[in-house]
Design an enzyme around this catalytic site. Structure first.
Site, PDB file in Angstrom:
ATOM      1  N   ASN A  15       0.859  -1.179   0.000  1.00 38.38           N
ATOM      2  CA  ASN A  15       0.000   0.000   0.000  1.00 38.38           C
ATOM      3  C   ASN A  15       0.898   1.231   0.000  1.00 38.38           C
ATOM      4  OD1 ASN A  15      -1.820   2.056   0.524  1.00 38.38           O
ATOM      5  ND2 ASN A  15      -2.206   1.432   2.652  1.00 38.38           N
ATOM      6  N   TRP A  16       0.954   1.908  -1.133  1.00 34.16           N
ATOM      7  CA  TRP A  16       1.847   3.075  -1.254  1.00 34.16           C
ATOM      8  C   TRP A  16       1.268   4.314  -0.561  1.00 34.16           C
ATOM      9  CZ3 TRP A  16       4.810   3.704  -6.544  1.00 34.16           C
ATOM     10  CH2 TRP A  16       5.648   2.594  -6.726  1.00 34.16           C
ATOM     11  N   LYS A  17       0.023   4.271  -0.172  1.00 36.47           N
ATOM     12  CA  LYS A  17      -0.633   5.427   0.458  1.00 36.47           C
ATOM     13  C   LYS A  17      -0.459   6.668  -0.436  1.00 36.47           C
ATOM     14  CE  LYS A  17       0.381   3.372   4.902  1.00 36.47           C
ATOM     15  NZ  LYS A  17       0.286   3.516   6.336  1.00 36.47           N
ATOM     16  N   HIS A 103      -9.308   0.937   5.356  1.00 36.48           N
ATOM     17  CA  HIS A 103      -7.998   1.148   5.993  1.00 36.48           C
ATOM     18  C   HIS A 103      -8.191   2.085   7.184  1.00 36.48           C
ATOM     19  CE1 HIS A 103      -3.886   2.398   6.680  1.00 36.48           C
ATOM     20  NE2 HIS A 103      -3.485   1.361   5.968  1.00 36.48           N
ATOM     21  N   GLU A 105      -6.571   4.482   8.216  1.00 36.20           N
ATOM     22  CA  GLU A 105      -6.370   5.910   7.916  1.00 36.20           C
ATOM     23  C   GLU A 105      -7.626   6.500   7.271  1.00 36.20           C
ATOM     24  OE1 GLU A 105      -2.678   5.420   5.808  1.00 36.20           O
ATOM     25  OE2 GLU A 105      -1.683   4.915   7.699  1.00 36.20           O
ATOM     26  N   GLU A 173      -4.965  -5.212  10.770  1.00 36.31           N
ATOM     27  CA  GLU A 173      -3.934  -4.190  10.945  1.00 36.31           C
ATOM     28  C   GLU A 173      -4.178  -3.442  12.255  1.00 36.31           C
ATOM     29  OE1 GLU A 173      -2.132  -3.053   6.894  1.00 36.31           O
ATOM     30  OE2 GLU A 173      -3.788  -1.685   7.292  1.00 36.31           O
ATOM     31  N   GLY A 179       2.940   2.012  10.698  1.00 34.24           N
ATOM     32  CA  GLY A 179       3.905   3.100  10.538  1.00 34.24           C
ATOM     33  C   GLY A 179       4.698   3.429  11.779  1.00 34.24           C
ATOM     34  N   SER A 218       3.744  -2.422  10.182  1.00 33.86           N
ATOM     35  CA  SER A 218       5.211  -2.446  10.352  1.00 33.86           C
ATOM     36  C   SER A 218       5.845  -3.770   9.935  1.00 33.86           C
ATOM     37  CB  SER A 218       5.594  -2.089  11.795  1.00 33.86           C
ATOM     38  OG  SER A 218       5.237  -0.737  12.060  1.00 33.86           O
ATOM     39  N   GLY A 239       2.905  -1.291   4.224  1.00 29.02           N
ATOM     40  CA  GLY A 239       2.875   0.133   3.893  1.00 29.02           C
ATOM     41  C   GLY A 239       4.264   0.631   3.514  1.00 29.02           C
ATOM     42  N   GLY A 240       4.961   1.235   4.475  1.00 28.01           N
ATOM     43  CA  GLY A 240       6.241   1.897   4.214  1.00 28.01           C
ATOM     44  C   GLY A 240       7.240   1.042   3.457  1.00 28.01           C
TER      45      GLY A 240
HETATM   46  C1  PEP Z   1      -0.561   0.021   6.083  1.00 22.93           C
HETATM   47  O1  PEP Z   1      -0.683   1.209   5.915  1.00 22.93           O
HETATM   48  O2  PEP Z   1      -1.420  -0.755   5.645  1.00 22.93           O
HETATM   49  C2  PEP Z   1       0.615  -0.458   6.805  1.00 22.93           C
HETATM   50  C3  PEP Z   1       0.603  -1.675   7.242  1.00 22.93           C
HETATM   51  O3  PEP Z   1       1.667   0.426   6.958  1.00 22.93           O
HETATM   52  P1  PEP Z   1       3.137   0.104   7.545  1.00 22.93           P
HETATM   53  O4  PEP Z   1       3.591  -1.195   6.935  1.00 22.93           O
HETATM   54  O5  PEP Z   1       3.963   1.255   7.128  1.00 22.93           O
HETATM   55  O6  PEP Z   1       2.992  -0.034   9.026  1.00 22.93           O
END
Ligand code: PEP
Length: 257
Positions: A15-17, A103, A105, A173, A179, A218, A239-240
């Site tokens: 997920n590039w957000k 999600h 967010e 999640e 993050g 993470s 994500g990241g």
């Molecule tokens: C996400 O946004 O779905 C996520 C899991 O982010 P991260 O891996 O950066 O924690």
């Protein structure tokens, strides 16, 4: 990979957000090349969810090698007066095969309720997309011992009746792990994923038994092997660490035996 439900083909989704300009396509191309080349024999599916502005360019540049693509959100309607929104049909036409809905967010920044998330998942089905439905507790809810109750409520109210193992992926999640570099222990992940599996199997029978359950929060190259080996974890939502091909591919390689 161990799984309490037999052979479920895992999925590693990135997920590039709100990250990624055209230059970022090079990272997606590197993922496509690896997935179509040296990693082609791995029994794992891969997916990237770029920002909507990059979706069409990414699917055009990177299709044909096994890598698939998703939107990060969709409106519940197919079209209409919804300035700034994107419909599931539009994502499909841009080359997506899936869309992330619910999600944390989106739930936090846009006040999306379980009912809204459910309507978006139904829109995904209408357009012929897989719905990747996210659930997870806040740190306050975890500290209050409410994790399983919160996740059960989100599943009950966000996952449509028409969900099947083919059209739905659940992503657990924990909000506090996204993050932050923090992750639940493998035992905690196993407890929540076990509860999700039981809920889904009770409600959807064989489809619930076979639905893919991703862990997200993470996930990094150095913890992927441990997290992805947890019972009832059928992949990751990343994500990241999905922004750099080398990190994302290192996570995919956790499935190398
Ligand atoms: C996400 O946004 O779905 C996520 C899991 O982010 P991260 O891996 O950066 O924690």
């Amino acid at each position: 990979m161990t799984s309490g439900v037999g052979k479920i083909r895992p999925l590693v989704a990135g997920n590039w957000k709100m990250n990624g300009l055209k230059a970022g396509l090079r990272e997606a191309e590197a993922v496509r090349d690896a997935v179509a080349g040296p990693l082609a024999g791995l029994a794992v599916d891969t997916l990237l969810a770029p920002p909507a502005t990059l979706l069409m360019a990414m699917t055009t540049a990177c299709s044909g090698g096994g890598l698939t693509f998703a939107g990060q959100d969709c409106h519940s309607n197919a079209s209409g007066a919804h300035t700034g929104d994107v419909s599931a049909e539009m994502l499909k036409e841009a080359g997506a095969t899936a869309v992330i809905v619910g999600h944390s967010e989106r739930r936090a920044d846009h006040a999306e309720t379980d009912a809204v998330v459910r309507a978006k998942a139904e829109a995904a089905y209408r357009a012929g997309l897989i719905a990747i439905i996210c659930v997870g507790e806040t740190i306050g809810e975890r500290k209050a011992g409410e994790t399983l109750a919160v996740v059960a409520r989100q599943l009950a109210q966000s996952v449509p009746e028409a969900a099947t193992a083919a059209n739905t992926v659940i992503a657990y999640e924990p909000v506090w792990a996204i993050g932050t570099g923090l992750t639940p222990s493998p035992g905690d992940v196993a407890e929540v994923h076990g509860a999700i599996r039981r809920d889904l199997t009770e409600r959807f029978g064989a489809n619930g038994h076979e639905m893919r359950l991703l862990y997200g929060g993470s996930v990094k190259p150095d913890n992927a092997k441990v997290l992805l080996a947890v019972d009832n974890v059928n992949g990751a939502l990343v994500g990241g660490a999905s922004l750099k091909a080398s990190d994302f591919l290192a996570i995919v390689r956790a499935y190398e035996s």
